[in-house]
Design a protein around this motif. Structure first.
Motif, short mmCIF file in Angstrom:
data_model
loop_
_atom_site.label_atom_id
_atom_site.label_comp_id
_atom_site.label_asym_id
_atom_site.label_seq_id
_atom_site.Cartn_x
_atom_site.Cartn_y
_atom_site.Cartn_z
N LYS A 1 35.00 32.98 38.82
CA LYS A 1 33.63 32.56 38.56
C LYS A 1 32.79 33.81 38.35
N ILE A 2 32.04 33.85 37.27
CA ILE A 2 31.17 34.97 36.93
C ILE A 2 29.76 34.63 37.40
N GLY A 3 29.08 35.61 37.97
CA GLY A 3 27.73 35.37 38.43
C GLY A 3 26.89 36.63 38.37
N VAL A 4 25.62 36.47 38.70
CA VAL A 4 24.67 37.57 38.79
C VAL A 4 23.89 37.41 40.08
N SER B 1 30.16 51.19 39.57
CA SER B 1 30.96 52.41 39.56
C SER B 1 31.00 53.07 40.95
N SER B 2 31.95 53.96 41.13
CA SER B 2 32.06 54.73 42.37
C SER B 2 30.85 55.64 42.55
N VAL B 3 30.36 56.22 41.45
CA VAL B 3 29.18 57.09 41.51
C VAL B 3 27.98 56.29 42.00
N GLU B 4 27.79 55.12 41.44
CA GLU B 4 26.68 54.27 41.86
C GLU B 4 26.81 53.91 43.34
N ASN B 5 28.01 53.55 43.77
CA ASN B 5 28.24 53.19 45.17
C ASN B 5 27.88 54.34 46.10
N LYS B 6 28.26 55.56 45.73
CA LYS B 6 27.92 56.73 46.55
C LYS B 6 26.41 56.91 46.65
N GLN B 7 25.71 56.71 45.53
CA GLN B 7 24.25 56.82 45.52
C GLN B 7 23.62 55.75 46.41
N TYR C 1 28.85 40.12 38.69
CA TYR C 1 30.08 40.13 39.48
C TYR C 1 31.04 39.04 39.03
N SER C 2 32.28 39.19 39.48
CA SER C 2 33.31 38.19 39.27
C SER C 2 33.92 37.85 40.62
N MET C 3 33.96 36.58 40.93
CA MET C 3 34.67 36.11 42.12
C MET C 3 36.07 35.77 41.66
N GLY C 4 36.98 36.71 41.87
CA GLY C 4 38.35 36.55 41.39
C GLY C 4 38.63 37.55 40.29
N PRO C 5 39.89 37.64 39.88
CA PRO C 5 40.27 38.61 38.85
C PRO C 5 39.51 38.38 37.55
N ILE C 6 39.00 39.45 36.98
CA ILE C 6 38.26 39.35 35.72
C ILE C 6 39.19 38.81 34.65
N GLY C 7 38.72 37.78 33.96
CA GLY C 7 39.52 37.16 32.90
C GLY C 7 40.34 35.97 33.36
N TYR D 1 21.66 47.32 50.54
CA TYR D 1 22.80 46.92 51.38
C TYR D 1 23.57 45.75 50.73
N VAL D 2 22.85 44.84 50.11
CA VAL D 2 23.50 43.72 49.42
C VAL D 2 24.33 44.24 48.25
N VAL D 3 23.81 45.24 47.54
CA VAL D 3 24.55 45.83 46.43
C VAL D 3 25.87 46.43 46.94
N ALA D 4 25.80 47.18 48.01
CA ALA D 4 27.01 47.79 48.58
C ALA D 4 27.99 46.72 49.05
N SER D 5 27.48 45.67 49.66
CA SER D 5 28.34 44.59 50.16
C SER D 5 28.98 43.82 49.01
N MET D 6 28.24 43.58 47.94
CA MET D 6 28.80 42.86 46.80
C MET D 6 29.95 43.63 46.17
N ARG D 7 29.87 44.94 46.20
CA ARG D 7 30.96 45.76 45.64
C ARG D 7 32.25 45.57 46.44
N ILE D 8 32.12 45.32 47.74
CA ILE D 8 33.28 45.10 48.59
C ILE D 8 33.84 43.69 48.38
N MET D 9 32.96 42.71 48.26
CA MET D 9 33.37 41.30 48.23
C MET D 9 33.77 40.78 46.86
N THR D 10 33.32 41.46 45.79
CA THR D 10 33.56 40.93 44.45
C THR D 10 34.14 42.02 43.54
N ARG D 11 34.32 41.68 42.30
CA ARG D 11 34.80 42.64 41.30
C ARG D 11 33.71 42.91 40.30
#
Length: 134
Positions: free
Chosen positions: A114-117, A7-13, A103-109, A124-134
């Motif tokens: 590809k779905i992953g964890v 979420s956006s709230v999580e990203n801000k935190q 996360y999802s690499m590509g549009p969900i559905g 920093y990895v959490v913030a970066s994953m939000r940029i790179m994935t869905r």
């Protein structure tokens, strides 16, 4: 253990935590533009030391011919991975937060996605994953 929701709230935190820790420094010219100062000893993952945990090798890569080592990635089954982690890293996360990032690499559905964890102890990895994935 912190399970990320993306979420956006999580990203801000997360960004506030990184700023407070001195990892992110705001660059004033643009909104949401940061200089990231990570530990120089912290390196990106190395392909030959990265393992994908799954019940069957065929779930993570094409099965190589007998006697041939697959080059796409390394596979390890769940029980062997658990045993290796418990033997090699007892107590290594004591006092640290482990982030779980679905996360999802590509549009969900999409059938091509590809779905992953991602598991990490670095916000920093959490913030970066939000940029790179869905």
């Amino acid at each position: 253990l912190y399970i990320c929701d993306g979420s956006s709230v999580e990203n801000k935190q997360i960004i506030n935590t990184l700023k407070d820790d001195g990892v992110l420094v705001p660059l004033p010219k643009y909104d949401s533009c940061w200089l990231a100062r990570t530990d120089p000893r912290d390196v990106a993952r190395v392909e030959n030391r990265t393992f994908i945990v799954a019940d069957q090798e065929s779930d993570v890569r094409p099965t190589p011919a007998a006697g041939v080592k697959g080059l796409l990635n390394n596979w390890i089954n769940r029980s062997d991975a658990t045993k290796a982690i418990n033997e090699r890293y007892p107590g290594c996360m004591k006092g640290r937060t482990m982030y779980v990032v679905p996360y999802s690499m590509g549009p969900i559905g999409s059938p091509l996605s590809k779905i992953g964890v991602q598991l990490t102890d670095f916000a920093y990895v959490v913030a970066s994953m939000r940029i790179m994935t869905r």
